[in-house]
Design an enzyme around this catalytic site. Sequence first.
Site, PDB file in Angstrom:
ATOM      1  N   ASP A 266     -36.869  13.467  -8.339  1.00 52.64           N
ATOM      2  CA  ASP A 266     -37.155  14.202  -9.540  1.00 52.64           C
ATOM      3  C   ASP A 266     -36.237  15.384  -9.718  1.00 52.64           C
ATOM      4  OD1 ASP A 266     -40.389  14.453  -8.317  1.00 52.64           O
ATOM      5  OD2 ASP A 266     -38.972  15.947  -7.683  1.00 52.64           O
TER       6      ASP A 266
ATOM      7  N   TYR B 221     -28.487   9.605   1.166  1.00 52.83           N
ATOM      8  CA  TYR B 221     -28.176  10.378  -0.030  1.00 52.83           C
ATOM      9  C   TYR B 221     -26.712  10.763   0.005  1.00 52.83           C
ATOM     10  CZ  TYR B 221     -33.134  11.195  -1.195  1.00 52.83           C
ATOM     11  OH  TYR B 221     -34.457  11.049  -1.546  1.00 52.83           O
TER      12      TYR B 221
END
Length: 374
Positions: free
Chosen positions: A93, A148
């Site tokens: 998010d 990531y």
Amino acid sequence: MSVAAHTCNLSTSGGQRSARPGVRDQPGQHHGDPCLQNIKSVFVSFFQRNVGSSQFKTIEDDLVSALVRSGCIPENHGEDMRKMSFQRCARTDKGVSAAGQVVSLKVWLIEDILEKINSHLPSHIRILGLKRVTGGFNSKNRCDARTYCYLLPTFAFAHKDRDVQDETYRLSAETLQQVNRLLACYKGTHNFHNFTSQKGPQDPSACRYILEMCCEEPFVREGLEFAVIRVKGQSFMMHQIRKMVGLVVAIVKGYAPESVLERSWGTEKVDVPKAPGLGLVLERVHFEKYNQRFGNDGLHEPLDWAQEEGKVAAFKEEHIYPTIIGTERDERSMAQWLSTLPIHNFSATTLTAGGTGAKVPSPLEGSEGDGDTD
């Protein structure tokens, strides 16, 4: 929020023809029975940045709406996602993008399923493939690790005496070597209570295992040099990756001593700066143990998405990187953040109250989630 998701892999076990047009029965499912019996794995890539053309608030809303409209799930399952056992691997998010998210859910296998679902998705959201998974599969619980990447302009590593946004800066081989030496210190198990919010040194969940972390060779886009930092770990807490990057940047620039790394894993509260969220991207989720057990059992495919690599790379080049780079040029988020580093006091440490995890706030720390959580 503008979103772009490109790959969605739903696995299935097939079946006979159903009375429902274009739909096959799932094992244990009767004709016309809306109950979905098989769990599918869905591989999703997307870009998130501010409010855009999507009429929905989240990637999941866009995806579920497309599944309903294409006839893959009943409408009432779209209203209550628990009915289709919907589960995502990793949370994303606050503008964090993803090149390789995976979710699991129950769906009907319909003919031309990819084309039909994609026809109901915005152009920046695409489902590219299907995978078959075991009964009761849960994408979050089965996930072994997450990778990531963090895209940043290399002037972030320029010494503090240089201009905060020197676009002529080019990362030298020596500085890149220093960056990678520092990033390698994160490998292994450490107590990252200083790299997140609301956790003290005595909290067992603050200990996280990092498998790999490195900075790749830089490249130039639109006259500005960028580099990608890639990190693979079992799981990450809120803010953790951004703070891991931020502390290394502070050290390389000369604001903090290298010794602060070791101190940050101790019991004392250390002021760790949090790098901007713009460049953070969920790149891949890993299912290594699942693949070892089920990937070659003759019934299921390994969840490695190797066939989608080219499409993942194309999506990043077409959607994610250009938008991050363009936004960085327009909003100067990295340069603005770099100008705040002198405010941090990297020599001061404070014991958390009673060792119970009471938080000593940083003057620059916010409360927003950046998505790098388990």
